[in-house]
Design an enzyme around this catalytic site. Structure first.
Site, PDB file in Angstrom:
ATOM      1  N   SER A  64       0.860  -1.282  -0.060  1.00  0.00           N
ATOM      2  CA  SER A  64       0.024  -0.017  -0.059  1.00  0.00           C
ATOM      3  C   SER A  64       0.606   1.222  -0.097  1.00  0.00           C
ATOM      4  O   SER A  64       0.518   2.379  -0.254  1.00  0.00           O
ATOM      5  CB  SER A  64      -0.831  -0.034   1.094  1.00  0.00           C
ATOM      6  OG  SER A  64      -0.169  -0.399   2.345  1.00  0.00           O
ATOM      7  N   ASP A 102       5.684  -6.954   2.548  1.00  0.00           N
ATOM      8  CA  ASP A 102       4.713  -7.389   1.594  1.00  0.00           C
ATOM      9  C   ASP A 102       5.702  -7.645   0.001  1.00  0.00           C
ATOM     10  O   ASP A 102       6.092  -7.034  -0.375  1.00  0.00           O
ATOM     11  CB  ASP A 102       3.797  -6.331   1.197  1.00  0.00           C
ATOM     12  CG  ASP A 102       2.432  -6.724   0.940  1.00  0.00           C
ATOM     13  OD1 ASP A 102       2.067  -7.855   0.875  1.00  0.00           O
ATOM     14  OD2 ASP A 102       1.564  -5.782   0.946  1.00  0.00           O
ATOM     15  N   GLU A 134      -0.261 -12.339  -1.615  1.00  0.00           N
ATOM     16  CA  GLU A 134      -1.531 -12.642  -1.982  1.00  0.00           C
ATOM     17  C   GLU A 134      -2.170 -13.704  -2.762  1.00  0.00           C
ATOM     18  O   GLU A 134      -1.236 -14.090  -3.717  1.00  0.00           O
ATOM     19  CB  GLU A 134      -2.167 -11.149  -2.763  1.00  0.00           C
ATOM     20  CG  GLU A 134      -1.698  -9.784  -1.898  1.00  0.00           C
ATOM     21  CD  GLU A 134      -2.358  -8.636  -2.680  1.00  0.00           C
ATOM     22  OE1 GLU A 134      -3.045  -8.638  -3.797  1.00  0.00           O
ATOM     23  OE2 GLU A 134      -2.115  -7.694  -2.203  1.00  0.00           O
ATOM     24  N   GLU A 199      -9.212  -9.804   3.586  1.00  0.00           N
ATOM     25  CA  GLU A 199      -9.530  -8.308   3.309  1.00  0.00           C
ATOM     26  C   GLU A 199     -10.733  -8.276   2.564  1.00  0.00           C
ATOM     27  O   GLU A 199     -11.138  -8.987   1.506  1.00  0.00           O
ATOM     28  CB  GLU A 199      -8.412  -7.596   2.479  1.00  0.00           C
ATOM     29  CG  GLU A 199      -8.613  -6.144   2.253  1.00  0.00           C
ATOM     30  CD  GLU A 199      -7.333  -5.174   1.622  1.00  0.00           C
ATOM     31  OE1 GLU A 199      -6.391  -5.956   1.516  1.00  0.00           O
ATOM     32  OE2 GLU A 199      -7.629  -4.357   1.251  1.00  0.00           O
TER      33      GLU A 199
HETATM   34  O1  KIV Z   1      -0.565  -3.318   1.465  1.00  0.00           O
HETATM   35  C1  KIV Z   1      -1.282  -3.434   2.512  1.00  0.00           C
HETATM   36  O2  KIV Z   1      -1.161  -2.297   3.317  1.00  0.00           O
HETATM   37  C2  KIV Z   1      -2.002  -4.457   2.830  1.00  0.00           C
HETATM   38  C3  KIV Z   1      -2.933  -4.655   3.965  1.00  0.00           C
HETATM   39  C4  KIV Z   1      -3.115  -5.814   4.586  1.00  0.00           C
HETATM   40  C5  KIV Z   1      -3.251  -3.564   4.823  1.00  0.00           C
HETATM   41  O3  KIV Z   1      -1.754  -5.427   2.230  1.00  0.00           O
END
Ligand code: KIV
Length: 300
Positions: A64, A102, A134, A199
């Site tokens: 994000s 992430d 993901e 999510e």
């Molecule tokens: O990138 C992100 O902020 C997320 C969330 C789960 C908030 O993947």
């Protein structure tokens, strides 16, 4: 002292929260004990440090950051190198929380080998303690687990699938879609994920998945029945510039605070009321006198 503890007497600078390092195995134990997991994103040293000092359990260096830090329209553009850069800054700041990086779009969408190699970079070069991916990529989750890299899964509204989903839409809204989501959640857990972000899914679906899995679920727009919650830092403190989603609770208006502070600074500069004499450095008396006398000699 357990090997997870920081030196005796250690505690967070501002809150006194004891510094027992949060690990992925600790999450499973928290679920068993019914202790809810608090998590938040962070992307830089200063905010990661503040967030960690409050005792938040997991800090996600979320992709994000593409939107809230770098100003992109979605999360797709952020690169591995950019994510590594921010993960390093966060790792330098965090002492207690579990640091999760992430994996950005494209970094695990090719072969399993490429996905593992990119994940290794987050651990080796940036200090991540787990990676988040993901989708129900069970083969990759299994390979990462075998490579000793803890994994956080992410199902439901997966922002990297924005084009496939046709926008940021709540997922699992029909009985069939809910059953599919449940099956994916079981597959991700069985493949070895240590936690699962849910999510943008109906509360009832998240509650059912949470009840069925032994690993903790961490919700964002998934209702209050998950084993923990996560929000984007900028949404929580009022630093985002897009309309907030229904599930966002804004706890502060940092945007207004920053705007007011900067306006006051600009006015002070324009009126020469910043800096004051007290905020200036001064010559020592002797140097000032010597300088004055040189000036006087020149004039005569
Ligand atoms: O990138 C992100 O902020 C997320 C969330 C789960 C908030 O993947």
């Amino acid at each position: 002292m357990s090997i997870n503890d920081f030196p005796a007497g250690s505690s967070s600078a501002s809150t006194g929260v004891p510094l027992t390092k949060v690990t992925m195995p600790a999450f499973a134990e928290m679920k068993r004990q019914g202790k809810l997991i608090s998590s938040l994103t962070a992307y830089d040293y200063a905010t990661a440090r503040l967030v960690d000092e409050t005792g938040i359990d997991m800090i996600l260096v979320g992709d994000s950051l593409a939107m809230v830090v770098l100003g992109h329209e979605n999360t797709l553009a952020v690169t591995v190198d950019e994510m590594l850069h921010h993960t390093r800054a966060v790792s330098r700041a965090v002492r207690r929380a579990l640091v999760v990086a992430d994996m950005p779009f494209g970094s695990y969408h090719g072969t399993v080998g490429e996905g593992v190699a990119n994940a290794v970079r987050f651990v080796k070069e940036a200090g991540a303690e787990a990676v988040k991916i993901e989708g129900p990529r069970v083969e990759l989750i299994r390979a990462l687990t075998e490579a000793e890299i803890p994994v956080v899964g992410h199902l439901g509204l997966t922002p990297q699938s924005v084009h496939r989903m046709g926008g940021f839409r709540v997922q699992g809204r029909s009985a069939d879609a809910a059953l599919q989501l449940k099956a994916e959640a079981h597959a991700v857990a069985e493949a070895g994920a240590g936690a699962l972000v849910l999510e943008g899914v109906p509360r009832e679906v998240a509650a059912a998945i949470t009840a069925e899995l032994s690993i903790p679920t961490i919700g964002i727009g998934a209702g209050p029945d998950c084993d923990g919650q996560i929000l984007v830092f900028h949404d929580l403190v009022g630093l985002s510039f897009t309309p907030a989603a229904k599930f966002v609770r804004r706890y502060a208006d940092a945007g207004a605070l920053i705007r007011t502070a900067v306006e006051h600074y600009r006015e002070d500069v324009e009126h020469r009321t910043f800096p004051s004499d007290e905020e200036s450095y001064h010559l020592p008396e002797a140097a000032r006198k010597a300088l004055d006398s040189v000036g006087t000699e020149r004039k005569t």
